[in-house]
Design a protein around this motif. Structure first.
Motif, PDB file in Angstrom:
ATOM      1  N   ALA A  92      44.557  10.273   1.485  1.00 47.13           N
ATOM      2  CA  ALA A  92      43.537  10.017   2.511  1.00 47.13           C
ATOM      3  C   ALA A  92      42.685   8.817   2.120  1.00 47.13           C
ATOM      4  O   ALA A  92      42.352   7.958   2.951  1.00 47.13           O
ATOM      5  CB  ALA A  92      42.661  11.254   2.696  1.00 47.13           C
ATOM      6  N   LYS A  93      42.350   8.745   0.844  1.00 44.41           N
ATOM      7  CA  LYS A  93      41.485   7.662   0.380  1.00 44.41           C
ATOM      8  C   LYS A  93      42.185   6.307   0.490  1.00 44.41           C
ATOM      9  O   LYS A  93      41.626   5.335   1.011  1.00 44.41           O
ATOM     10  CB  LYS A  93      41.069   7.928  -1.070  1.00 44.41           C
ATOM     11  N   VAL A  94      43.422   6.255   0.026  1.00 41.85           N
ATOM     12  CA  VAL A  94      44.169   4.990   0.065  1.00 41.85           C
ATOM     13  C   VAL A  94      44.374   4.549   1.521  1.00 41.85           C
ATOM     14  O   VAL A  94      44.275   3.369   1.857  1.00 41.85           O
ATOM     15  CB  VAL A  94      45.502   5.119  -0.712  1.00 41.85           C
ATOM     16  N   ASP A  96      42.350   5.261   3.985  1.00 46.70           N
ATOM     17  CA  ASP A  96      41.040   4.731   4.430  1.00 46.70           C
ATOM     18  C   ASP A  96      40.924   3.253   4.081  1.00 46.70           C
ATOM     19  O   ASP A  96      40.445   2.442   4.876  1.00 46.70           O
ATOM     20  CB  ASP A  96      39.879   5.438   3.715  1.00 46.70           C
ATOM     21  N   GLU A  97      41.336   2.897   2.847  1.00 44.06           N
ATOM     22  CA  GLU A  97      41.194   1.505   2.405  1.00 44.06           C
ATOM     23  C   GLU A  97      42.017   0.583   3.309  1.00 44.06           C
ATOM     24  O   GLU A  97      41.581  -0.511   3.669  1.00 44.06           O
ATOM     25  CB  GLU A  97      41.609   1.316   0.941  1.00 44.06           C
ATOM     26  N   GLY A  98      43.213   1.054   3.684  1.00 44.67           N
ATOM     27  CA  GLY A  98      44.022   0.268   4.627  1.00 44.67           C
ATOM     28  C   GLY A  98      43.289   0.074   5.946  1.00 44.67           C
ATOM     29  O   GLY A  98      43.263  -1.025   6.511  1.00 44.67           O
ATOM     30  N   VAL A 150      34.132   2.032  -9.010  1.00 38.65           N
ATOM     31  CA  VAL A 150      34.536   0.892  -8.169  1.00 38.65           C
ATOM     32  C   VAL A 150      34.064   1.119  -6.726  1.00 38.65           C
ATOM     33  O   VAL A 150      33.445   0.241  -6.123  1.00 38.65           O
ATOM     34  CB  VAL A 150      36.069   0.661  -8.232  1.00 38.65           C
ATOM     35  N   ASP A 151      34.329   2.301  -6.183  1.00 37.85           N
ATOM     36  CA  ASP A 151      33.823   2.573  -4.833  1.00 37.85           C
ATOM     37  C   ASP A 151      32.297   2.656  -4.850  1.00 37.85           C
ATOM     38  O   ASP A 151      31.635   2.260  -3.886  1.00 37.85           O
ATOM     39  CB  ASP A 151      34.435   3.854  -4.268  1.00 37.85           C
ATOM     40  N   GLY A 152      31.739   3.144  -5.959  1.00 38.00           N
ATOM     41  CA  GLY A 152      30.279   3.192  -6.092  1.00 38.00           C
ATOM     42  C   GLY A 152      29.687   1.788  -6.023  1.00 38.00           C
ATOM     43  O   GLY A 152      28.683   1.546  -5.335  1.00 38.00           O
ATOM     44  N   GLU A 179      32.896   6.234   4.740  1.00 39.26           N
ATOM     45  CA  GLU A 179      34.147   6.594   4.072  1.00 39.26           C
ATOM     46  C   GLU A 179      34.074   6.303   2.573  1.00 39.26           C
ATOM     47  O   GLU A 179      34.574   7.075   1.755  1.00 39.26           O
ATOM     48  CB  GLU A 179      35.319   5.875   4.750  1.00 39.26           C
ATOM     49  N   GLU A 180      33.408   5.201   2.213  1.00 42.25           N
ATOM     50  CA  GLU A 180      33.266   4.873   0.788  1.00 42.25           C
ATOM     51  C   GLU A 180      32.482   5.968   0.062  1.00 42.25           C
ATOM     52  O   GLU A 180      32.712   6.241  -1.115  1.00 42.25           O
ATOM     53  CB  GLU A 180      32.566   3.527   0.581  1.00 42.25           C
ATOM     54  N   SER A 181      31.544   6.561   0.780  1.00 42.70           N
ATOM     55  CA  SER A 181      30.736   7.612   0.184  1.00 42.70           C
ATOM     56  C   SER A 181      31.637   8.803  -0.213  1.00 42.70           C
ATOM     57  O   SER A 181      31.502   9.373  -1.300  1.00 42.70           O
ATOM     58  CB  SER A 181      29.669   8.028   1.184  1.00 42.70           C
ATOM     59  N   PHE A 182      32.588   9.132   0.679  1.00 45.49           N
ATOM     60  CA  PHE A 182      33.572  10.172   0.355  1.00 45.49           C
ATOM     61  C   PHE A 182      34.423   9.748  -0.855  1.00 45.49           C
ATOM     62  O   PHE A 182      34.683  10.545  -1.759  1.00 45.49           O
ATOM     63  CB  PHE A 182      34.447  10.460   1.590  1.00 45.49           C
ATOM     64  N   HIS A 183      34.798   8.479  -0.904  1.00 47.91           N
ATOM     65  CA  HIS A 183      35.620   8.002  -2.022  1.00 47.91           C
ATOM     66  C   HIS A 183      34.875   8.164  -3.349  1.00 47.91           C
ATOM     67  O   HIS A 183      35.435   8.579  -4.349  1.00 47.91           O
ATOM     68  CB  HIS A 183      35.967   6.517  -1.848  1.00 47.91           C
ATOM     69  N   GLN A 184      33.611   7.813  -3.313  1.00 49.89           N
ATOM     70  CA  GLN A 184      32.814   7.884  -4.539  1.00 49.89           C
ATOM     71  C   GLN A 184      32.689   9.337  -5.007  1.00 49.89           C
ATOM     72  O   GLN A 184      32.873   9.639  -6.171  1.00 49.89           O
ATOM     73  CB  GLN A 184      31.443   7.255  -4.275  1.00 49.89           C
TER      74      GLN A 184
HETATM   75 FE   LIG Z   1      36.869   2.983  -1.058  1.00 46.45          FE
END
Ligand SMILES: [Fe+2]
Ligand SMILES: [Fe+2]
Length: 337
Positions: A92-94, A96-98, A150-152, A179-184
């Protein structure tokens, strides 16, 4: 967790930089400057100075490419994730980045730069992306540390961009930051679990932090004294907070998180400065940073080759989509005739 401790005053850092003399139409320029000074948004159909457009295209290009190339170091671990839960989260995270890359390519299109032009820049090595993605992901803890640090760091950089003066870019950033917040959080949570595990797991986390910490500090870009474009970016409301200020905020936010986690940040000079009310930290190796930016990091060639191969391997999909669209159009024309 960053978003809650982070508020940017209106026009922070904007007014103290004099406008750059311009050879553009003075009336249009005055209207543009007035909109920027009033903290308004510039939209695609609005007139804007060439240099503003170029700066945005360069920044959005670097940002978009970082999202897309950033999929590679973590994508490397999808097939080796330790559980179904971690695999689902990582996919899911990868993904999101796309998606972030695609919003950003679209934002650049509104400035007159096509997706093909942007990709050509990336694939030929002319366009840059964040140097952090030119380092290898050697163990599973790297995936957690990428999320946490990195996402942080990306969140720190991107929250102020939600108020960027260019409308499409600022609006794209709102969703990206959520979404970045979820990644972090997923990264930090994965590390918390590992730190409660075996000695070997804790050692993996510490090893990943040791390798990635300094690279994350470099993600904020060169020191303010060596960033000649920053003042103009501030004046235009593209950049709201300087590189060094963002880096300091990141260090201040991360040190307590490292304590909770139980890892040591690899910097003997890292200590609380009572007078400054901030953490002091050691010297970043800018030589290594520039060396990697110039294409000589450990994975630059591999990352670029993987991207180019993926693009070429997907050529048949683009061809098929175009052929299908042409067929549909022909059929519609025939029916209309
Ligand atoms: Fe991210
Ligand atoms: Fe992203």
């Amino acid at each position: 967790m960053y978003t809650q401790s982070f508020s940017v005053p209106d026009n922070a850092g904007q007014k103290n930089v004099a406008a750059v003399p311009s050879t553009e139409n003075p009336e249009l320029m005055a209207a543009f400057d007035a909109r920027i000074d009033a903290d308004g948004r510039i939209e695609p159909q609005d007139w804007m100075p060439d240099a503003y457009r170029k700066t945005l295209v360069r920044q959005i290009s670097q940002h978009a490419h970082s999202e897309i190339v950033g999929m590679l170091p973590e994508g490397n671990w999808i097939s080796r994730a330790p559980s179904l839960k971690r695999k689902a989260i990582l996919i899911a995270k990868v993904q999101d980045e796309g998606g972030h890359g695609l919003y950003l390519y679209s934002a650049a299109e509104t400035l007159g730069t096509s997706r093909d032009q942007m990709l050509e820049g990336l694939h030929s090595g002319k366009a840059k992306y964040s140097s952090i993605f030119n380092y290898p992901t050697l163990n599973w803890a790297d995936v957690g540390v990428i999320g946490w640090l990195v996402d942080g760091a990306a969140i720190m950089n991107q929250i102020p961009l939600c108020r960027c003066s260019y409308g499409p870019y600022s609006r794209a950033m709102v969703r990206v930051c959520k979404e970045e917040s979820f990644h972090q959080r997923q990264g930090y949570e994965a590390l918390l679990v590992m730190m409660q595990g075996t000695e070997a797991q804790r050692a993996m986390v510490q090893d990943a932090v040791n390798r990635l910490w300094w690279k994350c500090l470099a993600m904020f870009g060169p020191p303010d004294a060596d960033s000649p474009n920053s003042a103009q970016g501030m004046r235009w409301g593209i950049k709201r907070i300087s590189n060094d200020e963002l880096r300091q905020k990141f260090v201040d936010a991360t040190v307590p998180q490292a304590k909770v986690l139980g890892v040591t940040l690899p910097d003997p000079d890292l200590k609380w400065n009572e007078a400054r009310q901030h953490y002091d930290y050691g010297q970043i190796d800018w030589q290594e940073f520039w060396n990697t930016v110039e294409g000589n990091g450990p994975c630059n060639k591999e990352r670029l080759a993987t991207r180019v191969k993926a693009h070429n391997d997907g050529q048949w999909v683009r061809d098929a989509a175009l052929a299908y669209t042409r067929k549909q159009q022909q059929r519609a024309q025939k029916e209309a005739a």
